[in-house]
Every structure is written in C-alpha cells, then in structure tokens.
Motif scaffolding. Structure first.
Motif: not given
Length: 174
Positions: A151-166
C-alpha cells in the motif's frame, strides 16, 4: 442501489482476462452482491471477518472470497474453511496461524505477503530484511504465497507513489 450493468461490462471487457476483478463488497448489502453475482462476478473482497462470514453464509458457495483487510491471528479460524485469498499477510506469526488453520480444514490457502513500501508508519507489512529472515515457506505446507502486495503512501505526489511501487516490483523480482 442498483448495479450499473453497462459500466460493469465495460470494465470486464477492458480487463479481458489480463487481471482478476475483485469487487469490494464491504458495507454492501447481500442483495447488491447477489445482483453483481448474477451478472457473472465471482470474486468479492471484504475487510471485516464477521461481515465476510455473514455474507459467506447467505450467498452462493462458488464465490471466491478475498480478505483484503488487516487480519488478526485470532480471527483466521473463522475464514480458513472458505477464504480464496488473503491479501495482506504481514507477519510470520500470521503466516503460521493461517497454515495451522488450513491444516485443520485440509486445504491450502493462497496468500499475498504485504510489504511495507509506504513512508507512513500507519501501514503494515514486512520490510526487506524481515523477508530475508522468513523461515522456509516449504515448512508451511498448507499456505501458498502467490505474490506480494503493498500500500503506497496516501499522497498526491505521484512520483512518490510510483517509486514505492517500483520498489515493490524490485523486491518481487529479487
């Protein structure tokens, strides 16, 4: 609430057997689940054990129930006889309890290991070092780890979310 049949059929067509659509049925009445079942949906997700057990009792037995919430070890016994997939196994103790209950019911229970990928401390899951310390899963003969989830961070920062899933993908690959 009536199900929008056109939207449902469009989603199913777009997936085209590339993924399994799990309809999250938590808080939904049995009548809504039955309506979607009648349209061909077979995979449903619940995040509360008691609600899952109640719905299991009332609905067709060929439904593939997914437990998608945070599962406590002391609740495994209630869903072990019928659950299709447990999505968030986040500890060695929980793995052992699922295996123990699966043995009692003479079945193999599919699980996803939940990996802590978020920057938030409120999320659950194994970290990379804990994964490396897992006992041989071959010892737990009545569970089958079929993948990872995060589960990625609850964030509007899509770069953060993408990096977590990467990062999750890199863990999966290793």
């Amino acid at each position: 609430m009536s199900i929008n049949k056109e939207n449902y059929q469009k989603i199913v067509q777009e997936l085209n057997d590339k993924a399994t659509l799990v309809a999250v049925s938590k808080t939904k009445p049995v009548t809504d689940i039955q309506e979607l079942y009648n349209m061909g949906q077979r995979d449903f997700g619940e995040n509360y054990v008691q609600e899952l057990v109640d719905k299991y009792e009332q609905l067709p037995k060929d439904i593939r129930w997914h437990f998608i919430g945070h599962l406590q070890s002391n609740k495994v016994k209630y869903i072990a006889p019928f659950v299709h997939l447990i999505h968030g196994v986040d500890s060695i103790n929980l793995l052992k309890e699922i295996n123990k209950q699966a043995v009692k019911h003479n079945r193999i229970i599919d699980c996803l290991l939940q990996i802590h990928i978020a920057k938030e401390e409120t999320k659950f899951g194994f970290n990379e070092s804990e994964l490396n310390e897992l006992p041989s899963l071959n010892e737990l003969k009545n569970i089958r780890v079929v993948g990872l989830m995060g589960m990625a961070s609850f964030s509007d920062d899509m770069n953060l979310v993408r990096s977590e899933f990467k990062n999750l993908k890199a863990i999966f690959d290793s």
